[in-house]
Design an enzyme around this catalytic site. Structure first.
Site, PDB file in Angstrom:
ATOM      1  N   VAL A 123       0.060  -0.914  -0.108  1.00  0.00           N
ATOM      2  CA  VAL A 123       0.346   0.076  -0.141  1.00  0.00           C
ATOM      3  C   VAL A 123       0.838   1.069  -0.024  1.00  0.00           C
ATOM      4  O   VAL A 123       0.502   1.665  -0.386  1.00  0.00           O
ATOM      5  CB  VAL A 123      -0.890  -0.048   1.010  1.00  0.00           C
ATOM      6  N   GLU A 149      -9.590   6.145   6.524  1.00  0.00           N
ATOM      7  CA  GLU A 149     -10.462   5.591   5.356  1.00  0.00           C
ATOM      8  C   GLU A 149     -10.477   4.045   5.100  1.00  0.00           C
ATOM      9  O   GLU A 149     -11.534   3.390   4.533  1.00  0.00           O
ATOM     10  CB  GLU A 149     -10.535   6.589   3.981  1.00  0.00           C
ATOM     11  N   ASP A 177     -11.159 -10.310  10.055  1.00  0.00           N
ATOM     12  CA  ASP A 177     -11.483  -9.119   9.428  1.00  0.00           C
ATOM     13  C   ASP A 177     -12.283  -8.051   8.739  1.00  0.00           C
ATOM     14  O   ASP A 177     -12.271  -7.141   9.662  1.00  0.00           O
ATOM     15  CB  ASP A 177     -10.483  -9.566   8.330  1.00  0.00           C
ATOM     16  N   LYS A 179     -13.441  -4.589  10.831  1.00  0.00           N
ATOM     17  CA  LYS A 179     -14.443  -3.528   9.904  1.00  0.00           C
ATOM     18  C   LYS A 179     -15.309  -3.133  10.292  1.00  0.00           C
ATOM     19  O   LYS A 179     -16.204  -2.059  10.186  1.00  0.00           O
ATOM     20  CB  LYS A 179     -14.339  -3.325   8.107  1.00  0.00           C
ATOM     21  N   GLY A 196      -6.596  -4.655  -2.674  1.00  0.00           N
ATOM     22  CA  GLY A 196      -5.530  -4.545  -3.575  1.00  0.00           C
ATOM     23  C   GLY A 196      -5.016  -2.865  -3.646  1.00  0.00           C
ATOM     24  O   GLY A 196      -5.513  -1.935  -2.518  1.00  0.00           O
TER      25      GLY A 196
HETATM   26  N1  HSE Z   1      -7.719  -8.053   3.160  1.00  0.00           N
HETATM   27  C1  HSE Z   1      -8.847  -6.847   3.371  1.00  0.00           C
HETATM   28  C2  HSE Z   1      -9.911  -7.730   2.426  1.00  0.00           C
HETATM   29  C3  HSE Z   1      -7.929  -6.309   3.050  1.00  0.00           C
HETATM   30  O1  HSE Z   1      -9.608  -8.615   1.689  1.00  0.00           O
HETATM   31  O2  HSE Z   1     -10.779  -7.343   2.536  1.00  0.00           O
HETATM   32  C4  HSE Z   1      -8.476  -5.024   3.089  1.00  0.00           C
HETATM   33  O3  HSE Z   1      -8.817  -4.771   4.105  1.00  0.00           O
END
Ligand code: HSE
Length: 432
Positions: A14, A129, A201, A205, A302
């Protein structure tokens, strides 16, 4: 000309994307935002990074303190990910009176409250963000574009890797393993892809989105999390026949003053807009008042997608950050104390259940009898024909059933000698 001096900590995929955009768009940013961004220091442990990115090697350091102690730096971009030392770096940067931009969902989900408090104390901003759905401007949409709304429901495909895997399994009959390897090759998955496929993950979020929209601080243990590893081609095909599709959803559903928080594969109607969100694309479907339903959609993982979110934070900071910092940080820290979290056992949903049962008289009545005993009402039952097998799939769709009752019923059914394996239960949501 407004000048923003940047210290970058963590220059992997990134970070390299951020450098690329700043280089390519510098003229546009000067013209459009009257701002000149310059990267003054980059901290990374990889000794070959300067050469790889064709950047002056004197900008590079292996010590984060070289960035944090540089008084000329206005903003620290933290892109190392994980909790430690990212949390300490962010706190140090704030204490050194620097703004912070991060794409780190884990640290914001777990320690957001503490970090926001420090930012308020230091009169600095934290922008994040890219922590949710990369460059899809969901954080900005909730904080600003939708700021006059209350949020009653949030249904998000917010992990690109698991959506990519299920899409590949649905569309091209790929195996789970092949699809995961492909997601890793494309740079979508985390360095530890377990977090992608076990739902954590997406849980990070979801915690961030709930903090901002429903204004509730969420411990990760408050979220019921299930991954996608138990999803088989068989259930994907059965879903298709029913006009449904399995999507990896993160859900926050507000009913009066309580909120259900869950991450799990979910069956939804094939005609709902979320059903056509495939591959690495993310989408967040929000039920708001007074605007109504809104869908945010775009590439959620990505290199360049994530870098785009970081750049939007930089531009936000440069165009308004310094003046609004205290107000913005107070807004995103606001807590609605009247909201309580619904325990998963009390949550009611429709279920798809696949039993593998012996095909002989009385079996169906045994299964449906136990469901009935636990107060679970059946919407439909379908026994599928399967040649050369001792057990046949029996697909039961239920009306809304309380989770804890369903679990008790499944436990009892699993013990029946005529049931040959652990039943597969997938929750269904009717969003249309
Ligand atoms: N590994 C995460 C996904 C990347 O697959 O969404 C973005 O946070």
């Amino acid at each position: 000309m407004n000048k923003v001096r940047i210290g970058l900590i963590g220059c992997g995929t990134v970070g390299a994307g951020v450098i690329k955009i700043l280089k390519n768009q510098s003229v546009l940013f000067k013209k459009k935002f009257n701002t000149e961004f310059s990267i003054v220091k980059i901290c990374d442990l990889n000794p070959h990074i300067a050469q790889k990115l064709k950047i002056n090697k004197h900008l590079f350091t292996k010590k984060s303190d070289d960035v944090l102690n540089d008084t000329s730096i206005d903003v620290v971009i933290e892109l190392i990910g994980g909790i430690h030392p990212a949390k300490e770096i962010i706190l140090k940067a704030l204490k050194a009176k620097k703004h912070v931009i991060t794409a780190n969902k884990a640290v914001i989900a777990k320690h957001g409250t503490e970090l926001f408090k420090e930012a308020i104390k230091q009169k600095r901003n934290i922008y994040f963000e890219s922590s949710v759905s990369a460059g899809v401007p969901v954080i900005n949409a909730i904080n600003e574009g939708l700021s006059g709304n209350t949020f009653n429901g949030l249904y998000g495909i917010i992990n690109g890797t698991s959506n990519f895997i299920l899409s590949e399994m649905t569309q091209s009959q790929c195996t789970f393993k092949e699809a995961l390897a492909n997601a890793q090759k494309k740079g979508y998955a985390e360095s530890n892809p377990t977090l992608d496929i076990n739902g954590m993950d997406a849980a990070h979020k979801l915690a961030i989105l709930v903090r901002l929209s429903i204004n509730k601080t969420i411990a990760l243990s408050n979220i019921h999390v299930e991954g996608i590893t138990h999803i088989s081609h068989e259930d994907i095909e059965n879903a298709k026949e029913l006009g449904l599709i399995i999507k990896p959803l993160a859900i926050a559903k507000k009913i009066n003053k309580s909120v259900e928080l869950r991450v799990h594969p979910t069956l939804i109607d094939k005609d709902h807009p979320l059903a056509s969100v495939n591959g690495v694309f993310n989408a967040i479907f929000l039920q708001t008042d007074p605007l109504g339903d809104i869908l945010l959609y775009g590439q959620g993982a990505g290199q360049m997608a994530a870098a785009s979110g970081v750049i939007s934070d930089l531009i936000n900071l440069s165009t308004k950050g310094k003046n609004v910092s205290r107000i913005r940080m107070k807004n995103i820290s606001f807590e609605d104390k009247s909201i309580r979290i619904q325990k998963i056992g009390e949550v009611e949903t429709h279920f798809y259940i696949r039993f593998m049962a012996i095909d002989k008289p009385g079996v169906l009545s045994k299964i449906t009898g136990i469901l009935g005993k636990h107060g679970i009402s059946i919407e439909s039952v379908n026994q599928k024909i399967r040649k050369k097998s001792s057990a046949v799939p029996v697909i039961v769709l239920t009306h809304k059933a309380k989770e804890k009752k369903l679990r008790l019923a499944l436990e009892e059914i699993t013990k029946l000698s005529v049931v040959k394996s652990k039943p597969v239960a997938i929750r269904m949501e009717s969003l249309l």
